[in-house]
Structure formats: C-alpha cells, structure tokens
Design a protein around this motif. Structure first.
Motif, short mmCIF file in Angstrom:
data_model
loop_
_atom_site.label_atom_id
_atom_site.label_comp_id
_atom_site.label_asym_id
_atom_site.label_seq_id
_atom_site.Cartn_x
_atom_site.Cartn_y
_atom_site.Cartn_z
N ILE A 1 -44.15 -24.09 -49.39
CA ILE A 1 -43.45 -23.78 -50.64
C ILE A 1 -41.95 -24.00 -50.51
O ILE A 1 -41.31 -24.59 -51.39
N HIS A 2 -41.38 -23.53 -49.41
CA HIS A 2 -39.92 -23.56 -49.22
C HIS A 2 -39.51 -24.90 -48.61
O HIS A 2 -39.62 -25.11 -47.41
N GLN A 3 -39.04 -25.78 -49.47
CA GLN A 3 -38.73 -27.16 -49.06
C GLN A 3 -37.43 -27.63 -49.71
O GLN A 3 -36.86 -26.96 -50.58
N VAL A 4 -37.00 -28.81 -49.29
CA VAL A 4 -35.83 -29.46 -49.87
C VAL A 4 -36.17 -30.91 -50.17
O VAL A 4 -37.00 -31.52 -49.49
N ALA A 5 -35.55 -31.44 -51.21
CA ALA A 5 -35.70 -32.85 -51.55
C ALA A 5 -34.33 -33.42 -51.85
O ALA A 5 -33.51 -32.78 -52.52
N PHE A 6 -34.07 -34.62 -51.33
CA PHE A 6 -32.81 -35.31 -51.59
C PHE A 6 -33.03 -36.41 -52.62
O PHE A 6 -34.07 -37.08 -52.61
N THR A 7 -32.06 -36.58 -53.49
CA THR A 7 -32.23 -37.50 -54.61
C THR A 7 -31.92 -38.94 -54.23
O THR A 7 -31.13 -39.20 -53.31
N THR A 8 -32.52 -39.86 -54.95
CA THR A 8 -32.35 -41.28 -54.67
C THR A 8 -31.08 -41.85 -55.27
O THR A 8 -30.55 -42.84 -54.79
N GLU A 9 -30.56 -41.24 -56.33
CA GLU A 9 -29.46 -41.85 -57.10
C GLU A 9 -28.10 -41.22 -56.83
O GLU A 9 -27.10 -41.69 -57.35
N SER A 10 -28.04 -40.13 -56.05
CA SER A 10 -26.75 -39.50 -55.74
C SER A 10 -26.91 -38.68 -54.48
O SER A 10 -28.02 -38.49 -53.97
N ILE A 11 -25.79 -38.20 -53.96
CA ILE A 11 -25.83 -37.34 -52.77
C ILE A 11 -26.05 -35.91 -53.24
O ILE A 11 -25.13 -35.09 -53.26
N SER A 12 -27.25 -35.65 -53.71
CA SER A 12 -27.59 -34.35 -54.27
C SER A 12 -28.93 -33.90 -53.71
O SER A 12 -29.68 -34.69 -53.13
N SER A 13 -29.25 -32.64 -53.92
CA SER A 13 -30.51 -32.10 -53.43
C SER A 13 -30.99 -30.98 -54.33
O SER A 13 -30.23 -30.42 -55.14
N ILE A 14 -32.26 -30.68 -54.19
CA ILE A 14 -32.84 -29.50 -54.81
C ILE A 14 -33.68 -28.82 -53.74
O ILE A 14 -34.34 -29.49 -52.93
N ASN A 15 -33.61 -27.48 -53.68
CA ASN A 15 -34.38 -26.79 -52.65
C ASN A 15 -35.03 -25.54 -53.21
O ASN A 15 -34.56 -24.95 -54.19
N SER A 16 -36.11 -25.15 -52.56
CA SER A 16 -36.82 -23.92 -52.92
C SER A 16 -36.81 -22.94 -51.76
O SER A 16 -37.69 -22.09 -51.65
N TYR A 17 -35.81 -23.08 -50.87
CA TYR A 17 -35.72 -22.21 -49.70
C TYR A 17 -35.39 -20.77 -50.07
O TYR A 17 -34.72 -20.49 -51.08
N GLY A 18 -35.83 -19.86 -49.21
CA GLY A 18 -35.40 -18.47 -49.28
C GLY A 18 -34.40 -18.23 -48.16
O GLY A 18 -33.53 -19.06 -47.89
N TYR A 19 -34.54 -17.08 -47.49
CA TYR A 19 -33.65 -16.74 -46.39
C TYR A 19 -34.26 -17.15 -45.05
O TYR A 19 -35.35 -17.70 -44.99
N SER A 20 -33.56 -16.85 -43.99
CA SER A 20 -34.03 -17.23 -42.66
C SER A 20 -35.29 -16.45 -42.27
O SER A 20 -35.39 -15.25 -42.54
N PRO A 21 -36.23 -17.10 -41.59
CA PRO A 21 -37.40 -16.37 -41.08
C PRO A 21 -37.04 -15.47 -39.89
O PRO A 21 -37.82 -14.59 -39.54
N TYR A 22 -35.88 -15.70 -39.29
CA TYR A 22 -35.47 -14.89 -38.14
C TYR A 22 -34.75 -13.62 -38.61
O TYR A 22 -33.91 -13.67 -39.51
N PRO A 23 -35.02 -12.48 -38.00
CA PRO A 23 -34.35 -11.23 -38.39
C PRO A 23 -32.91 -11.21 -37.87
O PRO A 23 -32.52 -11.99 -36.99
N LEU A 24 -32.14 -10.29 -38.41
CA LEU A 24 -30.74 -10.16 -38.01
C LEU A 24 -30.60 -9.96 -36.51
O LEU A 24 -29.67 -10.51 -35.90
N ALA A 25 -31.47 -9.19 -35.90
CA ALA A 25 -31.37 -8.92 -34.46
C ALA A 25 -31.37 -10.21 -33.65
O ALA A 25 -30.68 -10.31 -32.62
N GLN A 26 -32.13 -11.21 -34.11
CA GLN A 26 -32.17 -12.48 -33.40
C GLN A 26 -30.82 -13.19 -33.49
O GLN A 26 -30.33 -13.76 -32.51
N TYR A 27 -30.20 -13.16 -34.67
CA TYR A 27 -28.89 -13.79 -34.83
C TYR A 27 -27.82 -13.07 -34.02
O TYR A 27 -26.90 -13.70 -33.48
N ILE A 28 -27.94 -11.77 -33.91
CA ILE A 28 -26.98 -11.03 -33.08
C ILE A 28 -27.10 -11.47 -31.63
O ILE A 28 -26.08 -11.69 -30.94
N ASP A 29 -28.30 -11.66 -31.13
CA ASP A 29 -28.48 -12.16 -29.76
C ASP A 29 -27.88 -13.55 -29.61
O ASP A 29 -27.22 -13.86 -28.61
#
Length: 328
Positions: A55-83
């Motif tokens: 579901i959570h994906q990104v697509a880049f457009t053919t006619e410009s340097i643009s994108s559309i995405n359906s991403y949410g947040y990171s799958p990693y918890p805050l504790a992982q980023y702190i490490d």
C-alpha cells in the motif's frame, strides 16, 4: 551559515524526513555527505508505524521532477532511531553536524476520542479539545527519551548542540487522521508538551513540520497560534519545516515512470490518492515560505531575539527544504 534555533546548519541544506532517511545506512550516507549541513530522520512514532509495502509506495512522474506517495511513518520505533543517532554522533566526534529527530504521536485523537465506533456525542462532548491529552502524554515520553540521549552525550551543555526535534503534524496519508496542523487549535496539547520541555531546557530546539497552506488566513492562524505560546520573550518553536506533501492528490498509472515489464495500473499508487511533491508543488511551497516570513515580521509576539532567530531560520529552512528532496 544558518542557525536553526540552537543548532548550526552549515552548509545550509538538509534532507526532509522521508523514506530515504529510514535506515541506519540511509542516515550514515546522509551524515557523510558534504552537501548536508544537518540530517533529518524519517518520522518515528513511539512503537513504529505498521508499514505495508503493498500500500505504502511512491511513484515518480514521467513529465516533471515530481512524485506522489502513499507512505506513512517509519516502521522503526523511536528507540531504534535513538540508538542510531547515538551511534552516528559518537563515531563522528570531530563533526558538529546536527541530527533532527522527527517524531509524531502514533494515535492522533479528535474531539478527545478515537475514530472507533461509539455512542452519539453531545454538543458538550463535541466541544472538547481536538487533540486528546493521550497525545500529549505520548509526546512527553518521546521527548524524554530524546532528552535522556542528549544528557548522555552532554548535548544540553554544548556550545554547538547536535540534536533537535521536529514534530510532524502534517502527514496526509494516515487514514482516519487528517493532518492536525490544518486546525491550529488541535495542536494545543502537543505545543503545551513542547513548551513545558523547552521551559525546562531552552537548549533543545523544536520545530513543526507543517502541511501546505493555500490561503493567507491559514498562515496567519498558525503563526498567531504558535506566537501565543511565547513567554518572557521566548517561544518554544524554533523553526517550521515547510512543506509536507499535498494530500488527496491523484495521478494515473500511465503518468508514472515504470519498467517495461510493469503493467500499467489504473492509479500511480495503490491507495489511489497520495501526497504530491516535487516540481508540481514547488511554486506553492515557495510562496508558502515567503508568506510565513511576512506573517512573522508583522507578529509582535515574535519580535524578540529568540524568536527572531526562529523567523530567519524558518525562511532559510523553507528554501532549503523546498529544494532538498522530491518528498517532503
């Protein structure tokens, strides 16, 4: 050279909180790059976001340097980023490059209630604050985790702090939870938690990641609301990250870049709608930055040394963010 609150960003360019700042490998590459003056992590929640690659994906457009995405947040918890942040900063002691840890609460609540089915609400119940105190409590836990790391690394006493916090209030792709920053009052509980933490430790720089605003009253409302948290000539918000993607956007499958072997889907992303970014969004994002600068300059509550730095940083950060990534 740009000061964003207490942190120094040199050169004045940094990445946005995006899927390209998800893993330790991503962050190491960004930190090692001579082009970045700071690094922003992908937005983390306390327990991690339930990412679904189908579901959570990104697509880049053919006619410009643009994108559309359906991403949410990171799958990693805050504790992982702190490490990971600890690892990056302790193995690069000769560098003053700061890291902005992007966070958000995992279960935004509207009218003090979740979106789960329940009884019909009374007028009095509907008049509750738009964001539950549960979000405030969760945010306090996350800030404390980051502050514990800062104290471990002696960051509060450093002449050049290397850790700051961005609070993402603007992701358009979380089903059932529209970006709270479109209604500034819904940020009250979050900003109260930020103000409390800032009062305890003014060395910690906080920022808000905001959604695209499209008319002047939206700009005025958010600036006035943030200014209302000023106390003794200081404001807890050091910068705005402008701008997140424009939600409810739609691109068709034939408009996206794809391999020859890929079938043409009906829509560019599986969710049909997503957040628009890149060249298509650039004029709105650029106008957004200058409107913030104008609104800051006319707001008396922001006319003091602490928040004047915020005003300059906001404008500079806007221009940096607009140009830095396809995805905000």
């Amino acid at each position: 050279m740009v000061y964003v609150g207490k942190i120094l960003v040199q050169p004045p360019l940094l990445n946005s909180a995006s899927p390209w700042a998800t893993s330790l490998e991503d962050l190491k590459a960004l930190y090692a790059s001579p082009s970045t003056g700071a690094v922003t992590t992908r937005t983390a929640t306390l327990s991690g976001f339930p990412d679904d690659p189908s579901i959570h994906q990104v697509a880049f457009t053919t006619e410009s340097i643009s994108s559309i995405n359906s991403y949410g947040y990171s799958p990693y918890p805050l504790a992982q980023y702190i490490d990971w942040v600890r690892d990056l900063l302790t193995t690069n002691l000769d560098s003053n490059k700061p890291i902005i840890i992007s966070i958000t609460t995992s279960t935004p609540v509207h009218n003090g209630l979740t979106n789960s089915p329940g009884p019909v609400l009374t007028v009095a119940e509907l008049d509750r604050p738009l964001m539950s105190s549960n979000s405030e409590s969760e945010l306090k836990v996350m800030i404390k985790m980051i502050q514990d790391l800062r104290r471990e690394l002696a960051d509060p006493s450093s002449a050049s702090p290397r850790i700051a916090i961005e609070i993402n209030t603007s992701c358009p792709n979380i089903q059932g939870h529209p970006p709270p920053a479109y209604q500034p009052e819904s940020l009250r509980h979050l900003l109260e938690a930020v103000a409390e933490s800032y009062l305890e430790d003014p060395s910690l720089s906080f920022g808000l990641k905001l959604p695209p605003y499209v008319y002047s009253r939206q700009f005025e409302d958010v600036v006035d609301f943030v200014a209302s948290f000023s106390k003794d000539g200081r404001n807890p918000i050091a910068f705005f990250t402008c701008t997140n993607t424009l939600g409810s956007s739609l691109l068709f499958g034939e408009q996206k870049i794809r391999n020859d072997s890929m079938e043409v889907e009906t829509y560019a992303v599986p969710s049909m709608y997503g957040g628009l970014a890149g060249e298509h969004l650039h004029p709105l994002a650029l106008g957004y930055g200058f409107l913030f600068l104008l609104n800051d300059s006319t707001n008396d509550s922001l006319h003091n040394p602490a928040t004047f730095t915020h005003s300059l940083s906001c404008s500079s950060l806007t221009r940096m963010k607009v140009c830095s990534r396809l995805l905000s």
